[in-house]
Design a protein around this motif. Structure first.
Motif, mmCIF file in Angstrom:
data_model
loop_
_atom_site.group_PDB
_atom_site.id
_atom_site.type_symbol
_atom_site.label_atom_id
_atom_site.label_comp_id
_atom_site.label_asym_id
_atom_site.label_seq_id
_atom_site.Cartn_x
_atom_site.Cartn_y
_atom_site.Cartn_z
ATOM 1 N N TYR A 374 -4.575 -4.724 -2.192
ATOM 2 C CA TYR A 374 -4.926 -5.205 -3.541
ATOM 3 C C TYR A 374 -5.762 -6.480 -3.466
ATOM 4 O O TYR A 374 -6.635 -6.706 -4.300
ATOM 5 N N GLU A 375 -5.488 -7.303 -2.453
ATOM 6 C CA GLU A 375 -6.323 -8.496 -2.258
ATOM 7 C C GLU A 375 -7.753 -8.081 -1.910
ATOM 8 O O GLU A 375 -8.722 -8.665 -2.370
ATOM 9 N N LYS A 378 -9.840 -6.864 -4.988
ATOM 10 C CA LYS A 378 -10.012 -7.768 -6.134
ATOM 11 C C LYS A 378 -11.503 -8.074 -6.352
ATOM 12 O O LYS A 378 -12.191 -8.515 -5.434
ATOM 13 N N ARG A 399 -3.440 -0.421 -11.294
ATOM 14 C CA ARG A 399 -3.601 -1.796 -10.792
ATOM 15 C C ARG A 399 -4.975 -1.966 -10.133
ATOM 16 O O ARG A 399 -5.668 -2.945 -10.343
ATOM 17 N N LEU A 403 -8.046 -4.526 -11.129
ATOM 18 C CA LEU A 403 -8.478 -5.564 -10.183
ATOM 19 C C LEU A 403 -9.965 -5.490 -9.849
ATOM 20 O O LEU A 403 -10.590 -6.498 -9.536
#
Ligand code: UDX
Length: 434
Positions: A374-375, A378, A399, A403
């Motif tokens: 997820y980082e 982003k 999600r 992002l």
């Protein structure tokens, strides 16, 4: 039996631990002493599911040891498994220098009868050269035999493959060697096929080349699907339900990588040509695979238009899931190209990032490694999927969409259903599906 293992890479280490699990006394060695010191301290230098547990078990039983001294390893055992690398040379043939060096060292340390077992993938006729080398350099009258016992384990499931083999191929040229090999693999008696040495050597190259060809075939069909209304997943299912074809290895995508298929198909092509056999079939399979990266990058360009300055998240750096191995991984070529085109590249892989950092060191803000997926995604303008790790297949798409700067996915492994993912609001590109 007392067995020495020369070379503690993926094949050597799994073989060492597996043979110890079969109850043999193993001494393993490697010319890379840092590996040996790590192993002596109980540290496994590679990631392979289940290996650490089995290693701890056989180590606690005192069945495995690691020594830096190759001469001692040779002198103290009757059976020597040669597991050193045979990487490709520029012309596609296998570099046999490590095998030759081991053959010379065996010759110099031949203190009693030895059975030299070729475990590394080698070209047909290698046993002839090993035998000739040992005879040229040996100083004692002690006798020796050669056996071929090709390894079929897959990275990511190597331990399971060792403990539950489909078949064990043993190539020998006399009864003494045959009996020793049958004793080593006594537990898998019903899986053993005994052949002559040339046949055993060829079985390995033929198996890997056939599987690589199968992947290139389905990728070729994916190209046709992209120009028509056909769907490659359904084509693969429809073909694969014929038991003569089989469901396995019909997954279209960015193509095969790893330390075996690219190398073996080229090596077999070279051998065939040296023997005067027309090898066009394998050459074409290799060419189709090479072209996958170009086709993938074409999709990236189609999605992004200008790549320069775009933030691109790349998930999956190993050549396939469940390994940290990046040899011949599609990610290498994709990252090179993205770098050349000056994208801002954000990388994540569950296991292979340390290896990749040695090739592409961190270079923020142009190239950044992230500790979770997820980082990495982003603010991304596009998400590229290069291997089908479970973690990626199960990612939280809502999600992910929130992002990303632009919800665009270019999937090199066809892990999503196009219709479903588009319903979630993504622009989605994959191979051979609409
Ligand atoms: C392979 C052989 O399977 C094994 O028997 C031999 O000992 C070593 O080479 P490995 O390289 O570990 O094993 O991986 P494998 O699972 O066979 O996959 C090879 C490559 O093909 C990977 O890059 C994988 O992503 C790709 N692949 C596999 C496809 O693109 N499509 C498929 O359908 C199957």
């Amino acid at each position: 039996m007392k067995i020495s293992i020369i070379g503690t890479g993926y094949v050597g280490l799994v073989t060492a631990v597996g043979l110890a699990e079969l109850g043999h006394q193993i001494v393993a060695t490697d010319k890379d002493l840092t590996k040996i010191y790590k192993l002596q301290a109980g540290i496994i230098p590679i990631y392979e599911p289940g290996l650490e547990e089995l290693f701890k078990k056989v180590r606690a039983k005192g069945l495995i040891s690691f020594i830096p001294d190759l001469a001692t390893a040779i002198q103290e055992s009757e059976v020597i498994f040669v597991c050193v690398g045979t990487p490709p040379l520029a012309d596609g043939s296998a570099d046999m220098s490590q095998i030759e060096e081991v053959a010379r060292l065996i010759a110099e340390n031949l203190n009693s009868y030895k059975l030299v077992v070729e475990k590394s993938t080698v070209p047909v006729k290698t046993s002839y050269w090993i035998k000739r080398t040992i005879n040229l350099y040996k100083k004692s009258e002690a006798s020796f035999d050669i056996a071929s016992n090709p390894e079929f384990l897959r990275e990511g499931s190597a331990v399971q493959d060792f403990l539950h083999p489909d078949r064990i191929i043993i190539g020998v040229e006399n009864e003494r060697a045959r009996e020793i090999m049958l004793k080593i693999y006594e537990r898998f008696q019903e899986k053993i096929i005994v052949t002559n040495i040339d046949t055993a050597e060829l079985i390995k190259h033929a198996s890997n080349s056939f599987l690589a060809m199968k992947i290139s075939f389905i990728n070729l069909m994916a190209n046709i699907c992209e120009k028509t209304e056909a769907d490659i997943e359904k084509v693969a299912l429809g073909m694969g339900l014929d038991p003569r074809i089989g469901r396995e290895f019909l997954k279209a995508g960015i193509g095969y990588g790893g330390s075996c298929f690219p190398k073996d198909i080229k090596a077999l092509t070279r051998i065939g040509e040296e023997l005067g056999v027309e090898m066009g079939l394998l050459k074409e399979a290799h060419k189709i695979n090479e072209d996958r990266i170009r086709l993938f990058l074409e999709k990236v360009r189609k999605a992004l238009w200008v790549i320069k300055g775009k933030r691109v998240a790349v998930l999956g750096l190993s050549f396939k899931p469940n390994t940290d191995d990046i040899r011949e991984a599609p990610s290498l070529k994709v990252i090179s190209e993205l770098r050349r085109e000056e994208a801002s590249i954000h990388l994540y892989d569950p296991k292979a990032m340390d290896n990749m950092k040695r090739i592409f060191p961190e270079d923020p803000p142009n190239l950044v490694y992230h500790s979770n997926l997820y980082e990495a995604i982003k603010g991304a303008n596009a998400l590229l999927i290069l291997t089908e790790w479970d973690e990626f297949c199960q990612m939280d798409l809502d999600r992910v969409k929130n992002l990303m700067a632009n919800p665009i996915i270019i999937d090199g492994r066809n892990i999503f259903e196009p219709e479903e993912i588009r319903k979630k609001g993504f622009e989605y590109y994959c191979f051979g599906r609409h």
